[in-house]
Design a protein around this motif. Structure first.
Motif, PDB file in Angstrom:
ATOM      1  N   ALA A  89       0.835  -1.211   0.000  1.00  0.00           N
ATOM      2  CA  ALA A  89       0.000   0.000   0.000  1.00  0.00           C
ATOM      3  C   ALA A  89       0.869   1.260   0.000  1.00  0.00           C
ATOM      4  N   ARG A  90       1.924   1.250   0.794  1.00  0.00           N
ATOM      5  CA  ARG A  90       2.774   2.443   0.889  1.00  0.00           C
ATOM      6  C   ARG A  90       3.516   2.717  -0.425  1.00  0.00           C
ATOM      7  N   VAL A  91       3.953   1.632  -1.093  1.00  0.00           N
ATOM      8  CA  VAL A  91       4.603   1.820  -2.399  1.00  0.00           C
ATOM      9  C   VAL A  91       3.556   2.318  -3.404  1.00  0.00           C
ATOM     10  N   SER A  92       2.344   1.783  -3.296  1.00  0.00           N
ATOM     11  CA  SER A  92       1.270   2.205  -4.215  1.00  0.00           C
ATOM     12  C   SER A  92       1.001   3.703  -4.080  1.00  0.00           C
ATOM     13  N   ILE A  93       1.083   4.229  -2.856  1.00  0.00           N
ATOM     14  CA  ILE A  93       0.891   5.682  -2.650  1.00  0.00           C
ATOM     15  C   ILE A  93       1.955   6.449  -3.452  1.00  0.00           C
ATOM     16  N   TYR A  94       3.178   5.954  -3.410  1.00  0.00           N
ATOM     17  CA  TYR A  94       4.277   6.639  -4.107  1.00  0.00           C
ATOM     18  C   TYR A  94       4.072   6.661  -5.613  1.00  0.00           C
ATOM     19  N   ILE A  95       3.459   5.584  -6.135  1.00  0.00           N
ATOM     20  CA  ILE A  95       3.265   5.568  -7.593  1.00  0.00           C
ATOM     21  C   ILE A  95       1.893   6.143  -7.974  1.00  0.00           C
ATOM     22  N   GLY A  96       1.217   6.664  -6.954  1.00  0.00           N
ATOM     23  CA  GLY A  96      -0.055   7.358  -7.213  1.00  0.00           C
ATOM     24  C   GLY A  96      -1.269   6.446  -7.348  1.00  0.00           C
ATOM     25  N   ASP A  97      -1.125   5.156  -6.995  1.00  0.00           N
ATOM     26  CA  ASP A  97      -2.255   4.220  -7.091  1.00  0.00           C
ATOM     27  C   ASP A  97      -3.017   4.231  -5.760  1.00  0.00           C
ATOM     28  N   MET A  98      -3.806   5.286  -5.569  1.00  0.00           N
ATOM     29  CA  MET A  98      -4.510   5.434  -4.289  1.00  0.00           C
ATOM     30  C   MET A  98      -5.591   4.367  -4.082  1.00  0.00           C
ATOM     31  N   PRO A  99      -6.407   4.061  -5.127  1.00  0.00           N
ATOM     32  CA  PRO A  99      -7.422   3.014  -4.904  1.00  0.00           C
ATOM     33  C   PRO A  99      -6.787   1.674  -4.533  1.00  0.00           C
ATOM     34  N   GLY A 100      -5.697   1.343  -5.242  1.00  0.00           N
ATOM     35  CA  GLY A 100      -4.981   0.092  -4.955  1.00  0.00           C
ATOM     36  C   GLY A 100      -4.486   0.074  -3.511  1.00  0.00           C
ATOM     37  N   ALA A 101      -3.892   1.195  -3.107  1.00  0.00           N
ATOM     38  CA  ALA A 101      -3.364   1.311  -1.741  1.00  0.00           C
ATOM     39  C   ALA A 101      -4.472   1.101  -0.721  1.00  0.00           C
ATOM     40  N   GLU A 102      -5.630   1.741  -0.997  1.00  0.00           N
ATOM     41  CA  GLU A 102      -6.748   1.652  -0.054  1.00  0.00           C
ATOM     42  C   GLU A 102      -7.252   0.206   0.069  1.00  0.00           C
ATOM     43  N   SER A 103      -7.296  -0.467  -1.088  1.00  0.00           N
ATOM     44  CA  SER A 103      -7.774  -1.862  -1.097  1.00  0.00           C
ATOM     45  C   SER A 103      -6.848  -2.758  -0.246  1.00  0.00           C
ATOM     46  N   TYR A 104      -5.550  -2.587  -0.464  1.00  0.00           N
ATOM     47  CA  TYR A 104      -4.579  -3.398   0.310  1.00  0.00           C
ATOM     48  C   TYR A 104      -4.695  -3.093   1.805  1.00  0.00           C
ATOM     49  N   LEU A 105      -4.939  -1.801   2.101  1.00  0.00           N
ATOM     50  CA  LEU A 105      -5.008  -1.412   3.523  1.00  0.00           C
ATOM     51  C   LEU A 105      -6.262  -1.957   4.191  1.00  0.00           C
ATOM     52  N   ASP A 106      -7.372  -1.984   3.425  1.00  0.00           N
ATOM     53  CA  ASP A 106      -8.607  -2.568   3.987  1.00  0.00           C
ATOM     54  C   ASP A 106      -8.363  -4.026   4.386  1.00  0.00           C
ATOM     55  N   THR A 107      -7.711  -4.739   3.473  1.00  0.00           N
ATOM     56  CA  THR A 107      -7.403  -6.158   3.750  1.00  0.00           C
ATOM     57  C   THR A 107      -6.477  -6.259   4.971  1.00  0.00           C
TER      58      THR A 107
END
Lengths: 318, 337
Positions: A89-107
């Protein structure tokens, strides 16, 4: 006579049990699960991922964290699985993939609650709050960062990063005094923990807050502190931000020569750090500053550079 | 009983035979005692001599007393007297009394360096008065093997040190030999260079001859120019007067400066010599320290891994997580410009 006999037997049995337990305690070998080949492989993949992240190779970082996640799920190591999910999720934030990051964080939060992994739960909430702040959901971000701090507090943990985030969110919400108080706490905590990365972030946020409160001298001092820590860490993007922030204060105070010098530095740092858009922004401000200083030669010179940079960027320069 | 008595002739005169056997045995014993007595001078007439030694070590009762290598008696008594000294009484055969005159001395010596000790009586003046029974004679301590060894010990230590000093690869002697080797090698090279230079010099001299001839033809016009230059130099000499005066002042202060530099150089030499001497020791100390630190680390590692210490040592958390990093680049845009 009989009583004595039974007492003796009981005493011997107790000694035997105690020895049995102590032998287990003294046993030097680590637990079998620590020696597991798959656990070691997952640990190695995580280490490779963190190394790749620190080098800015986000693709490789995601690949390695993904590998670690697969292994940890295969051996049902839920604690490690939560860590992997937060990392992705944290790497996803860096590449701008906010929805992806949020999904991983929910899990991550779900698994963390199931596994009662408290430390990772706080980290997961704080990361989620960052995503929410970055996507403009400041209220939700504040709720989640407070939840993160609360979970940590219950278990004797204090996160300077979470406090920094809370301070930023509060400042953004106009709660300047509260933000200032929280950021000072964050600064103290990060100093105590020798966390120079978050300490620099605390100084930068406090600088921004003091700038908002028109305390320019204080803001300048704090930006300088952030700048020194960032140069020690060698983080180009943060250095450029510190320089342009100090330039902005000088411009407001009418110290145009100093502002021009700092903007020139910021433009160079951004250009060499592969951020042409930021460099173009710096050049725009620089040209404006030199025109206010009535220095046409400088204005023409940097205008030419800006034009060539814009052209290069439009032609596909990254 | 009757059967034996009547038939066995060996039992005839049994009492007589037993008596003879007993007599022979008694005579044998007496002879043996007499022989031992003679051997031990029990039956010779004796007179006693006394001497006082500072130390009783090595003096025993029964120790032989010899004169010119002949045994003349034995030590009969060793007793401690006032002043913690030792009085020795020796019983000497009367037949040797004529040799025991005033002036004789006693000392303790050994047969060879490692033989049995005995009291040696030195021969006195034959014209002197005979000693009487119970007279005291002076004692002197003769230096024996132990004394020699004690004296030799420091010498041996010194020899050992000298050998160490000579063998020390960093020592002056070894270094000097090494330098001499280098110098001799250098001399060989120099000799070869000189030979080569001499050979080349022959050719050069020939060339010089021809050059001198050419120079002679060209020198005359140059000499004219030189004269003119000299005239100019004269003028310059006058101007140089004050400069020379200053140089005099400078040269006057030079000796003291040179002396100071000399003393500084001496200090530097002393310092470098001291460093040179101490360098191997310093390296040793550094080496030992490193080894100690390494061992210390290993010990601490071992202690930390052992039970129950490992339960008390806090576990070091590995950096599992990517940092959250609360950094927002939009702060750089400036506030309220």
């Amino acid at each position: 006579m009989h009583k004595g006999h039974y007492r003796h037997k009981a005493f011997v049995s107790l000694i035997a049990i105690a020895l049995f337990i102590l032998a287990g305690c003294v046993g030097n070998g680590p637990r079998a699960v620590d020696e597991s080949y798959l656990h070691v492989r997952a640990e190695e993949a995580r280490a490779r991922g963190i190394e790749a992240f620190s080098k800015g190779d986000f693709s490789s970082a995601l690949h390695n964290f993904g590998s670690a996640l697969k292994i940890d799920r295969a051996v049902d190591d839920r604690d490690a699985e939560v860590v992997d999910l937060i990392n992705i999720a944290r790497v996803s934030i860096y590449i701008g993939d906010m929805p992806g990051a949020e999904s991983y964080l929910d899990t991550a939060i779900k698994v963390s609650l199931d596994a009662n992994n408290v430390k990772s739960l706080g980290e997961a909430y704080a990361t989620l709050a960052k995503v929410e702040y970055l996507t403009g959901r400041h209220s939700l971000a504040l709720t989640h960062v407070e939840e993160s701090i609360e979970v940590d507090k219950k278990h004797g943990i204090q996160s300077g990063a979470a406090l920094n985030l809370m301070g930023v969110i509060l400042a953004e919400a106009g709660k300047v005094k509260e933000a200032h108080h929280v950021l000072l706490r964050a600064l103290q905590l990060n100093t105590d923990n020798s966390n120079s990365l978050e300490r620099a972030n605390s100084f930068r946020s406090l600088g921004h807050l003091n700038d908002l409160m028109k305390k320019h001298d204080r803001a300048m001092e704090q930006y300088k502190m952030a700048y020194e820590l960032d140069t020690e860490a060698g983080n180009s993007e943060k250095i450029a931000v510190d320089l342009s922030s100090m330039a902005a204060i000088h411009r407001k105070l009418g110290h145009l020569t100093k502002a021009a010098y700092l903007l020139e530095r910021s433009y160079i740092v951004n250009l060499n750090g592969g951020r042409p858009l930021k460099a173009i922004d710096d050049l725009t401000l620089l040209i404006e500053t030199y025109s206010r200083l009535e220095m046409p030669d400088k204005v023409h010179y940097f205008a030419r550079i800006k034009d060539s940079l814009v052209t290069a960027y439009e032609n596909g320069m990254e | 009983m009757a059967i034996i008595h009547d038939k066995d002739s060996r039992f005839k005169n049994l009492e007589f035979k037993a008596g003879v056997m007993l007599m022979v045995a008694i005579v044998g014993i007496v002879v043996l005692v007499l022989l031992l007595g003679i051997e031990r001078d029990l039956f010779t007439k004796k007179f006693s001599l006394k001497f006082v030694a500072e130390n009783g070590a090595g003096i025993n009762k029964g120790m032989p007393v010899k004169l010119s290598g002949f045994k003349i008696g034995r030590v009969s008594k060793v007793e401690l007297i006032e002043g913690a000294r030792v009085r020795v009484t020796a019983e000497v055969s009367q037949k040797y009394a004529e040799y025991l005159r005033k002036g004789i001395k006693a000392n303790i010596t050994k047969e060879g360096y490692i033989g049995d000790p005995y009291v040696d009586i030195t021969v006195g003046d034959f014209g002197a008065t005979l000693l009487a029974d119970g007279d005291s004679i002076p004692y002197f301590k003769k230096e024996g093997m132990e004394e020699l060894i004690n004296e030799a010990k420091p010498v041996m230590t010194e020899i050992k040190e000298i050998i160490h000093y000579i063998n020390d690869p960093e020592g002056d002697i070894k270094v000097t030999f090494g330098n001499l080797k280098e110098v001799s090698a250098g001399l060989e090279e120099t000799r070869a260079v000189i030979t080569e230079t001499t050979r080349n010099a022959g050719g050069v001299l020939k060339r010089v001859d021809s050059l001198v001839e050419k120079v002679e033809t060209r020198v005359d016009p140059i000499l004219g120019s030189v004269e003119r230059v000299f005239l100019r130099v004269d003028g310059m000499t006058v101007k140089l007067g004050p400069v020379i005066d200053r140089l005099d002042t400078v040269s006057a202060t030079l000796p003291s400066t040179v002396l100071k530099i000399d003393s500084i150089l001496d200090d530097v030499k002393l310092l470098s010599a001291a460093l040179g001497t101490g360098a191997p020791q310093i390296m040793d100390v550094i080496g030992n320290t490193q080894e100690t630190v390494k061992e210390g680390k290993e010990i601490i590692k071992g202690v930390k891994a052992s039970w129950p210490v490992r339960l008390m040592v806090p576990k070091v958390e590995k950096p599992h997580l990517v940092p959250l990093d609360i950094f927002f680049p939009q702060y750089g845009a400036g506030v309220g410009e």
